[in-house]
Write a protein that holds these residues in place. Structure first.
Motif, short mmCIF file in Angstrom:
data_model
loop_
_atom_site.label_atom_id
_atom_site.label_comp_id
_atom_site.label_asym_id
_atom_site.label_seq_id
_atom_site.Cartn_x
_atom_site.Cartn_y
_atom_site.Cartn_z
N HIS A 118 -63.82 51.49 24.59
CA HIS A 118 -64.57 50.64 23.67
C HIS A 118 -63.79 49.41 23.23
CE1 HIS A 118 -62.47 53.58 21.15
NE2 HIS A 118 -62.54 52.74 20.15
N HIS A 119 -62.47 49.42 23.27
CA HIS A 119 -61.70 48.23 22.92
C HIS A 119 -61.11 47.55 24.16
CE1 HIS A 119 -61.88 48.70 18.62
NE2 HIS A 119 -61.35 49.89 18.67
N TRP A 120 -60.86 48.34 25.16
CA TRP A 120 -60.15 47.87 26.35
C TRP A 120 -60.97 48.17 27.59
CZ3 TRP A 120 -55.48 45.64 25.06
CH2 TRP A 120 -54.92 45.98 23.84
N ARG A 121 -60.54 47.64 28.71
CA ARG A 121 -61.25 47.88 29.98
C ARG A 121 -60.44 48.77 30.91
NH1 ARG A 121 -64.63 42.49 31.32
NH2 ARG A 121 -65.41 42.24 29.22
N PHE A 122 -59.84 49.81 30.35
CA PHE A 122 -59.05 50.72 31.17
C PHE A 122 -59.88 51.92 31.62
CE2 PHE A 122 -55.90 48.60 28.50
CZ PHE A 122 -55.01 48.17 29.46
N GLY A 123 -61.07 52.04 31.15
CA GLY A 123 -61.88 53.20 31.44
C GLY A 123 -61.73 54.23 30.33
N ASN A 124 -62.41 55.34 30.48
CA ASN A 124 -62.39 56.39 29.47
C ASN A 124 -61.07 57.16 29.50
OD1 ASN A 124 -65.04 55.69 28.93
ND2 ASN A 124 -65.87 57.28 30.25
N MET A 125 -60.64 57.61 28.33
CA MET A 125 -59.48 58.49 28.24
C MET A 125 -59.99 59.92 28.26
SD MET A 125 -56.77 58.94 25.12
CE MET A 125 -56.11 60.58 24.85
N PRO A 126 -59.50 60.74 29.18
CA PRO A 126 -59.94 62.13 29.21
C PRO A 126 -59.23 62.93 28.11
CG PRO A 126 -58.28 61.77 30.88
CD PRO A 126 -58.57 60.43 30.26
N PRO A 127 -59.75 64.11 27.77
CA PRO A 127 -59.02 64.99 26.86
C PRO A 127 -57.67 65.34 27.49
CG PRO A 127 -61.23 65.85 27.30
CD PRO A 127 -61.00 64.71 28.23
N ILE A 128 -56.69 65.61 26.66
CA ILE A 128 -55.36 65.96 27.15
C ILE A 128 -55.12 67.45 26.90
CG2 ILE A 128 -52.88 65.46 27.03
CD1 ILE A 128 -54.63 63.11 28.03
N GLU A 129 -54.86 68.18 27.95
CA GLU A 129 -54.63 69.62 27.83
C GLU A 129 -53.19 69.92 27.45
OE1 GLU A 129 -55.65 71.27 31.64
OE2 GLU A 129 -57.78 71.21 31.21
N GLY A 130 -53.02 71.02 26.74
CA GLY A 130 -51.69 71.56 26.51
C GLY A 130 -50.93 70.99 25.33
N VAL A 131 -51.54 70.11 24.55
CA VAL A 131 -50.86 69.55 23.39
C VAL A 131 -51.48 70.16 22.13
CG1 VAL A 131 -52.33 67.49 23.32
CG2 VAL A 131 -50.12 67.42 22.24
N THR A 132 -50.63 70.61 21.23
CA THR A 132 -51.10 71.24 20.00
C THR A 132 -51.35 70.21 18.91
OG1 THR A 132 -48.91 71.55 19.04
CG2 THR A 132 -49.72 73.30 20.54
N ARG A 133 -52.07 70.61 17.89
CA ARG A 133 -52.32 69.73 16.75
C ARG A 133 -51.00 69.34 16.09
NH1 ARG A 133 -56.62 67.73 14.08
NH2 ARG A 133 -56.31 67.24 11.89
N ALA A 134 -50.07 70.28 15.98
CA ALA A 134 -48.76 70.00 15.38
C ALA A 134 -48.01 68.96 16.21
CB ALA A 134 -47.95 71.28 15.25
N GLU A 135 -48.09 69.07 17.54
CA GLU A 135 -47.43 68.08 18.39
C GLU A 135 -48.08 66.71 18.23
OE1 GLU A 135 -45.75 70.64 22.16
OE2 GLU A 135 -47.93 70.44 21.95
N VAL A 136 -49.40 66.68 18.11
CA VAL A 136 -50.08 65.40 17.90
C VAL A 136 -49.64 64.79 16.57
CG1 VAL A 136 -52.32 64.24 17.62
CG2 VAL A 136 -52.06 66.02 19.35
N ASN A 137 -49.44 65.61 15.55
CA ASN A 137 -48.94 65.09 14.27
C ASN A 137 -47.59 64.40 14.44
OD1 ASN A 137 -51.10 65.81 12.62
ND2 ASN A 137 -50.26 67.83 12.21
N THR A 138 -46.71 64.98 15.24
CA THR A 138 -45.40 64.34 15.45
C THR A 138 -45.55 63.07 16.28
OG1 THR A 138 -44.81 65.61 17.44
CG2 THR A 138 -44.19 66.56 15.30
N ILE A 139 -46.46 63.08 17.25
CA ILE A 139 -46.72 61.88 18.06
C ILE A 139 -47.24 60.76 17.16
CG2 ILE A 139 -48.21 60.91 19.87
CD1 ILE A 139 -48.01 63.73 21.24
#
Length: 153
Positions: A118-139
């Motif tokens: 929606h902001h860029w022309r890179f195409g859709n971002m797929p869901p990312i497997e194997g990452v936890t909510r806690a890891e996303v918080n650190t990211i």
């Protein structure tokens, strides 16, 4: 039953079937992505970063954990230090990803469900497997630190 009523019922049935078919087709095109599915490219073949990113001199323990998780789950597409990769994925150190425009929860949703372009022309971002909510918080902590170091607050 009147002919007009039958036509209406058939129109509704075909409309519902069309919506179901479209959803099934769209869901079939959105597969989850694992970073291990991406090829390792030699440095000279890797796409150039899109932006230059100033990296803070030091990171907190949480931010350092986020840097490692980012390298594992995100950098293959979003580049080292979230600088983006030409023709692959946008930089996350960019004013578009300002916390007031893309909340921390938006990052969680993107990882879990993927994102339609929606902001860029890179195409859709797929869901990312194997990452936890806690890891996303650190990211997120790591990305927000990079953003602040680059004047995005």
């Amino acid at each position: 039953m009147k002919q007009s009523t039958l036509r209406f019922i058939f129109a509704v049935i075909f409309g519902v079937m069309g919506v179901i078919a479209l959803n099934l087709w769209n869901n079939g095109n959105e597969t989850s992505l694992s970073v291990s599915d991406l090829p390792d490219l030699p440095t000279e073949l890797a796409p150039a970063p899109i932006v230059e990113v100033v990296v803070p001199a030091s990171l907190s323990e949480t931010e350092a954990m986020g840097e490692r998780a980012f390298a594992t789950f995100c950098a293959a597409c979003h580049g080292t230090n979230a600088a983006g990769r030409e023709d692959i994925a946008p930089p996350l150190v960019h004013r578009i990803y300002h916390p007031g425009h893309h909340s921390d929860e938006a990052f969680h949703i993107a990882v879990l469900n993927g994102v339609r372009a929606h902001h860029w022309r890179f195409g859709n971002m797929p869901p990312i497997e194997g990452v936890t909510r806690a890891e996303v918080n650190t990211i997120i902590a790591y990305i927000r630190t990079l953003q602040r170091a680059n004047g995005i607050e």
